[in-house]
Design a protein around this motif. Sequence first.
Motif, PDB file in Angstrom:
ATOM      1  N   GLU A 189       0.998  -1.057  -0.002  1.00 10.30           N
ATOM      2  CA  GLU A 189       0.050   0.057  -0.094  1.00 10.30           C
ATOM      3  C   GLU A 189       0.995   1.141   0.081  1.00 10.30           C
ATOM      4  OE1 GLU A 189      -2.351   0.520   3.468  1.00 10.30           O
ATOM      5  OE2 GLU A 189      -2.982   2.450   2.579  1.00 10.30           O
ATOM      6  N   ASP A 204       0.628   4.365   1.028  1.00 10.54           N
ATOM      7  CA  ASP A 204       0.497   5.138   2.202  1.00 10.54           C
ATOM      8  C   ASP A 204       1.563   4.426   3.334  1.00 10.54           C
ATOM      9  OD1 ASP A 204      -0.862   7.402   1.655  1.00 10.54           O
ATOM     10  OD2 ASP A 204      -2.760   6.776   2.450  1.00 10.54           O
ATOM     11  N   LYS A 223      -7.930   2.467  -1.347  1.00 13.11           N
ATOM     12  CA  LYS A 223      -6.422   2.581  -1.183  1.00 13.11           C
ATOM     13  C   LYS A 223      -5.535   2.481  -2.316  1.00 13.11           C
ATOM     14  CE  LYS A 223      -6.632   1.395   3.595  1.00 13.11           C
ATOM     15  NZ  LYS A 223      -6.900   0.534   4.674  1.00 13.11           N
TER      16      LYS A 223
END
Length: 521
Positions: A98, A100, A134
């Motif tokens: 991911e 982030d 996401k």
Amino acid sequence: MTASNPVSLSRAEGTVLDALAKLKKRVNVIELVETLGLDQATIFGASTSLAEKDLISIRESEEKYARLTEEGMIRSKVGLPERIVIDYLVQKKGGNSEFDSLKHDLHLADDEATLALGWLKRKNWANTTKEAGKLYLRSTSKPQKGPDEEMITKLSTVSEITLSSLDQEQKIEAESLLKRNLIHVATRKSRTLEITDVGLEAVRRGVVVVEEVTQLTPDMIRSGEWKKAKFKTFDVSASAEPTFIAKYHPIVELIEEVREIFLELGFEEIKGNLVESAFWNFDALFQPQDHPAREMHDTFYLTSPSKAKLPDQSIVKRVAQTHEDGWETGSTGWGYRWSKDIARQVILRTHTTATTIKYLASHPNPPVKVFSIDRVYRNEKVNYKHLAEFHQIEGIIMDKDASLADLMGILKEFYNRLGFEKVRFWPSYFPYTEPSAEAVVYIERKNTGENGKESDVGRWLELGGMGIFRPEVTLPLGIKYPVLAWGQGLERLFMIRTEGVDIRTPYKNELNWLRTIPEMQ
Ligand code: PHE
């Protein structure tokens, strides 16, 4: 020069000639710096005098070269943002993660992360997918060191590369590094040298090296030794490495210059609060409470603290009444109901007149002659000529017989000293002065037409507001004498001085710009 006499040369000339005789080809002065261990200026000087004696030939051209910027230097050590991300993704995350969490793990700032993402896609090193809102990053290849990275690495070791030595592909890479602000390109005079047949012949016969004197001393004059000495000549047109000495920021320089002028004219400097009550910024200056300048789009209001203290009750009362019906000032006022709450709003001062009027209220006795150069704030859209935080220059004179003629006289002198020869005054309007005027100065500019004739294309530019404070301003504060006042933006002056440099530029801390901008004065 007769064929039998050996040529006599200085040590530097001898060294350069020897080297050229061995190399027997055209070489750049820069290369000689490295091989001979002499500095560039010395080689330049020596080559000029060797050429004058026909011992060598010189060719000169302009040469562009690239160096790493500060950012480039950092990147050569820590890696490009996309490199940092891809290495971590492949080595630590199995090629999928991911975004982030990567950003978090690698402590990437927002702009760095955006940059990394853009380049990862552009270089086809990774692609992104969105799942449940996401962003995921998946590596597509095991990326090799790219040509841009190669160039950065090279530059970090050789310190500079001439653009003419690059092939077409490398040129494209350099272009892209330039856009990313990782390198900068500068131009300098380049000089190549080659020994002539006369030079070769001289070396073959052997040259005599004569020590050169660089400094004439009292001893040499006394002993008469100077008569025999061979003095070193200096080539003042030789190009040398640029040196960047420490200097003040151009805005600081300009502030200093304006400060000097005020001090020379007998003014004293005052300082005031950046955070001020609406009372001092507006009400005390007889600006009605529904004045458009107070609205949200012009003024920054503070929410904490949200209420300012007001001065002495008696002052507040008189100001309030002056707004409502003119009190004893002879005016009819604005004819509305004055509100204490509005006056107590806390703001970032929008002009330094807030500071001068507050100072006057506590110094009501003549003479007063003070100035301020300080920061003010306006809720403006920032663009090439507007800033939300900038400086104002402000001066006031309070004295028994101060008059408009005095104000115009002092302003004329003030602007003359700043370098503006022609100064005029146009009528204007401010809620707190009467009469009000605008000082305008003539900006000289000449155009040379095709026929070679010069024409005057200068223009008049408004520089600052001025006037005499109205009785509605002075009387409620207990000031009994005329107050002459003027104020203007400092950055406006800066733009005129620099012939229209973007007003945001001095605040960007761009080292290259700061280094190369000429001194203000
Ligand atoms: N305060 C005005 C401004 O911000 C300038 C000014 C100062 C005008 C003093 C008149 C008198 O533009």
